[in-house]
Design a protein around this motif. Sequence first.
Motif, PDB file in Angstrom:
ATOM      1  N   GLY A 137       0.777  -1.232   0.000  1.00  0.00           N
ATOM      2  CA  GLY A 137       0.000   0.000   0.000  1.00  0.00           C
ATOM      3  C   GLY A 137       0.807   1.279   0.000  1.00  0.00           C
ATOM      4  N   ARG A 138       2.123   1.182   0.091  1.00  0.00           N
ATOM      5  CA  ARG A 138       2.975   2.376   0.126  1.00  0.00           C
ATOM      6  C   ARG A 138       3.695   2.542  -1.199  1.00  0.00           C
ATOM      7  NH1 ARG A 138       1.648   5.376   4.463  1.00  0.00           N
ATOM      8  NH2 ARG A 138       3.721   6.344   4.417  1.00  0.00           N
ATOM      9  N   ARG A 139       3.848   3.795  -1.624  1.00  0.00           N
ATOM     10  CA  ARG A 139       4.513   4.053  -2.894  1.00  0.00           C
ATOM     11  C   ARG A 139       5.997   3.700  -2.843  1.00  0.00           C
ATOM     12  NH1 ARG A 139       2.539  10.215  -3.806  1.00  0.00           N
ATOM     13  NH2 ARG A 139       2.436  10.154  -1.535  1.00  0.00           N
ATOM     14  N   VAL A 140       6.476   3.072  -3.909  1.00  0.00           N
ATOM     15  CA  VAL A 140       7.919   2.841  -4.064  1.00  0.00           C
ATOM     16  C   VAL A 140       8.288   3.099  -5.514  1.00  0.00           C
ATOM     17  CG1 VAL A 140       7.971   1.071  -2.248  1.00  0.00           C
ATOM     18  CG2 VAL A 140       7.792   0.374  -4.647  1.00  0.00           C
ATOM     19  N   LEU A 141       9.551   3.436  -5.718  1.00  0.00           N
ATOM     20  CA  LEU A 141      10.092   3.565  -7.066  1.00  0.00           C
ATOM     21  C   LEU A 141      10.683   2.216  -7.443  1.00  0.00           C
ATOM     22  CD1 LEU A 141      11.782   7.046  -6.599  1.00  0.00           C
ATOM     23  CD2 LEU A 141       9.665   6.548  -7.845  1.00  0.00           C
ATOM     24  N   ALA A 142      10.055   1.564  -8.393  1.00  0.00           N
ATOM     25  CA  ALA A 142      10.449   0.197  -8.729  1.00  0.00           C
ATOM     26  C   ALA A 142      11.861   0.123  -9.306  1.00  0.00           C
ATOM     27  CB  ALA A 142       9.446  -0.405  -9.708  1.00  0.00           C
ATOM     28  N   CYS A 143      12.341   1.218  -9.892  1.00  0.00           N
ATOM     29  CA  CYS A 143      13.688   1.187 -10.475  1.00  0.00           C
ATOM     30  C   CYS A 143      14.774   1.229  -9.406  1.00  0.00           C
ATOM     31  CB  CYS A 143      13.873   2.330 -11.467  1.00  0.00           C
ATOM     32  SG  CYS A 143      14.080   3.976 -10.718  1.00  0.00           S
ATOM     33  N   LEU A 144      14.424   1.640  -8.188  1.00  0.00           N
ATOM     34  CA  LEU A 144      15.402   1.708  -7.093  1.00  0.00           C
ATOM     35  C   LEU A 144      15.170   0.631  -6.036  1.00  0.00           C
ATOM     36  CD1 LEU A 144      15.716   5.552  -6.408  1.00  0.00           C
ATOM     37  CD2 LEU A 144      17.091   4.116  -7.921  1.00  0.00           C
ATOM     38  N   THR A 145      14.209  -0.247  -6.276  1.00  0.00           N
ATOM     39  CA  THR A 145      13.858  -1.287  -5.309  1.00  0.00           C
ATOM     40  C   THR A 145      14.296  -2.637  -5.842  1.00  0.00           C
ATOM     41  OG1 THR A 145      11.909  -0.002  -4.644  1.00  0.00           O
ATOM     42  CG2 THR A 145      11.965  -2.324  -4.002  1.00  0.00           C
ATOM     43  N   LEU A 146      15.042  -3.392  -5.051  1.00  0.00           N
ATOM     44  CA  LEU A 146      15.441  -4.728  -5.467  1.00  0.00           C
ATOM     45  C   LEU A 146      14.251  -5.682  -5.366  1.00  0.00           C
ATOM     46  CD1 LEU A 146      18.956  -5.101  -3.784  1.00  0.00           C
ATOM     47  CD2 LEU A 146      18.465  -4.675  -6.196  1.00  0.00           C
ATOM     48  N   ALA A 147      14.126  -6.536  -6.363  1.00  0.00           N
ATOM     49  CA  ALA A 147      13.043  -7.519  -6.338  1.00  0.00           C
ATOM     50  C   ALA A 147      13.140  -8.391  -5.095  1.00  0.00           C
ATOM     51  CB  ALA A 147      13.083  -8.372  -7.603  1.00  0.00           C
ATOM     52  N   ALA A 148      14.374  -8.739  -4.697  1.00  0.00           N
ATOM     53  CA  ALA A 148      14.564  -9.605  -3.529  1.00  0.00           C
ATOM     54  C   ALA A 148      14.063  -8.954  -2.251  1.00  0.00           C
ATOM     55  CB  ALA A 148      16.045  -9.975  -3.384  1.00  0.00           C
ATOM     56  N   ALA A 149      14.003  -7.612  -2.228  1.00  0.00           N
ATOM     57  CA  ALA A 149      13.585  -6.901  -1.011  1.00  0.00           C
ATOM     58  C   ALA A 149      12.079  -6.942  -0.798  1.00  0.00           C
ATOM     59  CB  ALA A 149      14.059  -5.450  -1.068  1.00  0.00           C
ATOM     60  N   VAL A 150      11.316  -7.321  -1.819  1.00  0.00           N
ATOM     61  CA  VAL A 150       9.856  -7.319  -1.668  1.00  0.00           C
ATOM     62  C   VAL A 150       9.289  -8.728  -1.726  1.00  0.00           C
ATOM     63  CG1 VAL A 150       9.663  -4.996  -2.617  1.00  0.00           C
ATOM     64  CG2 VAL A 150       9.445  -6.964  -4.150  1.00  0.00           C
ATOM     65  N   GLN A 151      10.134  -9.723  -1.555  1.00  0.00           N
ATOM     66  CA  GLN A 151       9.645 -11.096  -1.590  1.00  0.00           C
ATOM     67  C   GLN A 151       8.548 -11.299  -0.541  1.00  0.00           C
ATOM     68  OE1 GLN A 151      11.352 -15.623  -1.766  1.00  0.00           O
ATOM     69  NE2 GLN A 151      12.513 -14.155  -0.586  1.00  0.00           N
ATOM     70  N   ASP A 152       7.459 -11.912  -0.962  1.00  0.00           N
ATOM     71  CA  ASP A 152       6.306 -12.231  -0.117  1.00  0.00           C
ATOM     72  C   ASP A 152       5.558 -10.993   0.380  1.00  0.00           C
ATOM     73  OD1 ASP A 152       6.764 -14.979  -0.352  1.00  0.00           O
ATOM     74  OD2 ASP A 152       8.226 -14.934   1.276  1.00  0.00           O
ATOM     75  N   ARG A 153       5.898  -9.810  -0.120  1.00  0.00           N
ATOM     76  CA  ARG A 153       5.128  -8.613   0.197  1.00  0.00           C
ATOM     77  C   ARG A 153       4.161  -8.331  -0.947  1.00  0.00           C
ATOM     78  NH1 ARG A 153       9.363  -4.090   1.886  1.00  0.00           N
ATOM     79  NH2 ARG A 153       7.446  -3.021   2.527  1.00  0.00           N
ATOM     80  N   SER A 154       3.134  -7.555  -0.683  1.00  0.00           N
ATOM     81  CA  SER A 154       2.075  -7.341  -1.666  1.00  0.00           C
ATOM     82  C   SER A 154       2.420  -6.166  -2.581  1.00  0.00           C
ATOM     83  CB  SER A 154       0.745  -7.076  -0.953  1.00  0.00           C
ATOM     84  OG  SER A 154      -0.285  -6.880  -1.885  1.00  0.00           O
TER      85      SER A 154
END
Length: 211
Positions: A105-122
């Motif tokens: 539910g919180r905004r993130v910039l996908a280009c600066l976020t590692l895919a591994a950091a959002v594992q199992d998050r929505s």
Amino acid sequence: MTAGHLPPSQPKRGASRRHFLVASVSTAAVPVLAQTLPAEAATSRPPRPTDPVNLTLKVNGRDHPVALDNRTTLLDALREHLGLTGAKKGCDHGQCGACTVTVDGRRVLACLTLAAAVQDRSVTTIEGLAGPKGELHPMQQAFIDQDAFQCGYCTPGQIMSAVACVNEGHAGSDGDIREYMSGNLCRCAAYPNIVAAVNQAKPVMKTAMRG
């Protein structure tokens, strides 16, 4: 015997046999070492950044098992591995907001976020906003009604950021909307229309959340 020609040295008795045995043992050992060392090295080497990592990305309510280089950004994972191209690659430096998605539910910039950091998050992308029967989200409809886009390249990121802006409680006034939407750039300069779209969608979204 002429000068400069010396008789060949004669090995002592038994020396040739000892030399043959030593040479034979050494030569026989080489293939064994050549075969075992690479296998041992392969099992003992530390993992490299380029080694794929097994992840589960929960995107738009669905689980997606993927194997990715652990340096892969969320943006590249969405676009290149899951085929979700709504999030756009603009600057790729976190300055334009075209890649905006939400995580829990919180905004993130996908280009600066590692895919591994959002594992199992929505993770929610623009593709996940529409209803089960394809009905548009109130913010998507408001962008159409208010003509809040022109070329459309920044629009998915603008809409995702606008939805989060309302949900975060930062859409109380036009000034608040401009402030909390300032990370999303529109080169077509549709900013007044974007503010109008947020104001249109805001009461509908709040009613839906209360319901």
